[in-house]
Design a protein around this motif. Structure first.
Motif, PDB file in Angstrom:
ATOM      1  N   TRP A  81       0.879  -1.168   0.000  1.00  0.00           N
ATOM      2  CA  TRP A  81       0.000   0.000   0.000  1.00  0.00           C
ATOM      3  C   TRP A  81       0.910   1.210   0.000  1.00  0.00           C
ATOM      4  O   TRP A  81       1.845   1.289   0.807  1.00  0.00           O
ATOM      5  CB  TRP A  81      -0.871   0.039   1.258  1.00  0.00           C
ATOM      6  N   PHE A  82       0.665   2.146  -0.878  1.00  0.00           N
ATOM      7  CA  PHE A  82       1.455   3.377  -0.936  1.00  0.00           C
ATOM      8  C   PHE A  82       0.501   4.546  -0.744  1.00  0.00           C
ATOM      9  O   PHE A  82      -0.509   4.646  -1.431  1.00  0.00           O
ATOM     10  CB  PHE A  82       2.168   3.500  -2.289  1.00  0.00           C
ATOM     11  N   GLN A  83       0.838   5.424   0.185  1.00  0.00           N
ATOM     12  CA  GLN A  83      -0.053   6.527   0.524  1.00  0.00           C
ATOM     13  C   GLN A  83       0.445   7.833  -0.089  1.00  0.00           C
ATOM     14  O   GLN A  83       1.602   8.204   0.072  1.00  0.00           O
ATOM     15  CB  GLN A  83      -0.150   6.662   2.050  1.00  0.00           C
ATOM     16  N   LEU A  84      -0.465   8.496  -0.788  1.00  0.00           N
ATOM     17  CA  LEU A  84      -0.207   9.811  -1.373  1.00  0.00           C
ATOM     18  C   LEU A  84      -1.062  10.842  -0.648  1.00  0.00           C
ATOM     19  O   LEU A  84      -2.154  10.516  -0.182  1.00  0.00           O
ATOM     20  CB  LEU A  84      -0.595   9.813  -2.857  1.00  0.00           C
ATOM     21  N   VAL A  85      -0.604  12.082  -0.577  1.00  0.00           N
ATOM     22  CA  VAL A  85      -1.443  13.159  -0.061  1.00  0.00           C
ATOM     23  C   VAL A  85      -1.801  14.093  -1.201  1.00  0.00           C
ATOM     24  O   VAL A  85      -1.054  14.235  -2.170  1.00  0.00           O
ATOM     25  CB  VAL A  85      -0.773  13.953   1.098  1.00  0.00           C
ATOM     26  N   MET A  86      -2.973  14.708  -1.059  1.00  0.00           N
ATOM     27  CA  MET A  86      -3.436  15.713  -2.024  1.00  0.00           C
ATOM     28  C   MET A  86      -3.314  17.076  -1.366  1.00  0.00           C
ATOM     29  O   MET A  86      -3.830  17.287  -0.262  1.00  0.00           O
ATOM     30  CB  MET A  86      -4.891  15.452  -2.414  1.00  0.00           C
ATOM     31  N   ILE A  87      -2.642  17.981  -2.048  1.00  0.00           N
ATOM     32  CA  ILE A  87      -2.422  19.328  -1.533  1.00  0.00           C
ATOM     33  C   ILE A  87      -3.134  20.316  -2.442  1.00  0.00           C
ATOM     34  O   ILE A  87      -2.941  20.307  -3.665  1.00  0.00           O
ATOM     35  CB  ILE A  87      -0.914  19.654  -1.477  1.00  0.00           C
ATOM     36  N   ASP A  88      -3.975  21.155  -1.837  1.00  0.00           N
ATOM     37  CA  ASP A  88      -4.671  22.204  -2.578  1.00  0.00           C
ATOM     38  C   ASP A  88      -3.635  23.232  -3.013  1.00  0.00           C
ATOM     39  O   ASP A  88      -2.920  23.795  -2.183  1.00  0.00           O
ATOM     40  CB  ASP A  88      -5.741  22.841  -1.683  1.00  0.00           C
ATOM     41  N   ARG A  89      -3.537  23.480  -4.307  1.00  0.00           N
ATOM     42  CA  ARG A  89      -2.533  24.413  -4.834  1.00  0.00           C
ATOM     43  C   ARG A  89      -2.726  25.831  -4.304  1.00  0.00           C
ATOM     44  O   ARG A  89      -1.750  26.547  -4.068  1.00  0.00           O
ATOM     45  CB  ARG A  89      -2.593  24.456  -6.358  1.00  0.00           C
ATOM     46  N   THR A  90      -3.965  26.255  -4.115  1.00  0.00           N
ATOM     47  CA  THR A  90      -4.243  27.619  -3.674  1.00  0.00           C
ATOM     48  C   THR A  90      -3.836  27.847  -2.221  1.00  0.00           C
ATOM     49  O   THR A  90      -3.111  28.793  -1.913  1.00  0.00           O
ATOM     50  CB  THR A  90      -5.741  27.951  -3.853  1.00  0.00           C
ATOM     51  N   SER A  91      -4.279  26.982  -1.330  1.00  0.00           N
ATOM     52  CA  SER A  91      -4.000  27.171   0.097  1.00  0.00           C
ATOM     53  C   SER A  91      -2.717  26.473   0.546  1.00  0.00           C
ATOM     54  O   SER A  91      -2.242  26.720   1.652  1.00  0.00           O
ATOM     55  CB  SER A  91      -5.174  26.648   0.933  1.00  0.00           C
ATOM     56  N   THR A  92      -2.175  25.576  -0.276  1.00  0.00           N
ATOM     57  CA  THR A  92      -1.022  24.707   0.026  1.00  0.00           C
ATOM     58  C   THR A  92      -1.267  23.816   1.251  1.00  0.00           C
ATOM     59  O   THR A  92      -0.334  23.358   1.884  1.00  0.00           O
ATOM     60  CB  THR A  92       0.307  25.500   0.193  1.00  0.00           C
ATOM     61  N   ARG A  93      -2.531  23.548   1.549  1.00  0.00           N
ATOM     62  CA  ARG A  93      -2.905  22.675   2.662  1.00  0.00           C
ATOM     63  C   ARG A  93      -3.178  21.265   2.164  1.00  0.00           C
ATOM     64  O   ARG A  93      -3.719  21.079   1.072  1.00  0.00           O
ATOM     65  CB  ARG A  93      -4.162  23.205   3.356  1.00  0.00           C
ATOM     66  N   ILE A  94      -2.849  20.282   2.998  1.00  0.00           N
ATOM     67  CA  ILE A  94      -3.208  18.897   2.696  1.00  0.00           C
ATOM     68  C   ILE A  94      -4.706  18.773   2.903  1.00  0.00           C
ATOM     69  O   ILE A  94      -5.230  19.129   3.955  1.00  0.00           O
ATOM     70  CB  ILE A  94      -2.445  17.910   3.600  1.00  0.00           C
ATOM     71  N   ILE A  95      -5.396  18.287   1.870  1.00  0.00           N
ATOM     72  CA  ILE A  95      -6.857  18.191   1.958  1.00  0.00           C
ATOM     73  C   ILE A  95      -7.356  16.750   1.920  1.00  0.00           C
ATOM     74  O   ILE A  95      -8.547  16.508   2.045  1.00  0.00           O
ATOM     75  CB  ILE A  95      -7.536  19.011   0.849  1.00  0.00           C
ATOM     76  N   GLY A  96      -6.450  15.799   1.734  1.00  0.00           N
ATOM     77  CA  GLY A  96      -6.868  14.413   1.681  1.00  0.00           C
ATOM     78  C   GLY A  96      -5.732  13.504   1.273  1.00  0.00           C
ATOM     79  O   GLY A  96      -4.591  13.948   1.102  1.00  0.00           O
ATOM     80  N   ASP A  97      -6.066  12.232   1.115  1.00  0.00           N
ATOM     81  CA  ASP A  97      -5.054  11.261   0.710  1.00  0.00           C
ATOM     82  C   ASP A  97      -5.661  10.183  -0.176  1.00  0.00           C
ATOM     83  O   ASP A  97      -6.871   9.988  -0.196  1.00  0.00           O
ATOM     84  CB  ASP A  97      -4.359  10.650   1.934  1.00  0.00           C
TER      85      ASP A  97
END
Length: 179
Positions: A61-77
């Motif tokens: 299992w490999f975990q990726l994070v999703m980062i909102d480009r505008t806020s630069t916050r992690i919003i999910g995985d």
């Protein structure tokens, strides 16, 4: 693996992501259909430490994070499970922070990862497993072009009970018609 979409940067999870991941993953109500809801920051640290150092390893299992480009916050995985003959099959799972749900981020993130898996990594088949009550995820998978393959009765043990499980799938040749 590091990929971009219109609104997202998608990259491997890292130790410094621990607090952000704990922030949305520990929300029991929002994540009631998830198999993993951490109860401590230490649990998230352990989870991140177990992430393989290489993407596309058999039976991992490999975990990726999703980062909102505008806020630069992690919003999910997005979790990517490699399995099957020559690990040409993949299972995907996705978690989105509550305040970013219903805005198309899950669809955008999954679509971007699926495109990489089919086109760059030459995967044969991608699956996703969903609780029948999780209507939002079923709608998401359908909108991405997945088809339902099976409904397993009481096949998944979670939170002390046996739960039903619906399996969705897409083949590489089906993906080519979705594009």
């Amino acid at each position: 693996m590091k990929i971009d979409s219109e609104r997202l940067l998608i990259r491997p999870i890292m130790p410094e992501d621990s607090q952000a991941v704990f922030g949305y993953r520990s929300d029991k109500e929002t994540n009631k259909y998830q198999g993993w809801i951490p109860s401590s920051l230490a649990e998230v640290d352990e989870f991140i430490a177990k992430n393989p150092s290489t993407f596309n390893l058999p039976e991992s299992w490999f975990q990726l994070v999703m980062i909102d480009r505008t806020s630069t916050r992690i919003i999910g995985d997005i979790g990517v499970h490699f399995f099957g003959h020559e690990h040409l099959q993949v299972e995907l799972g996705c978690t989105i922070k509550k305040e970013f749900q219903q805005q198309g981020y899950a669809k955008e993130g999954l679509k971007t990862v699926m495109q990489a898996l089919f086109q760059q990594y030459n995967k044969h088949r991608i699956i996703a497993s969903v609780a029948p009550e999780n209507k939002a995820s079923i709608q998401l998978l359908t909108s991405l072009g997945f088809r339902q393959e099976a409904h397993f009765v009481k096949s998944y043990f979670q939170n002390g009970t046996w739960e039903d499980d619906i399996l969705f799938a897409m083949l590489a040749e089906e993906w080519n018609t979705v594009l």
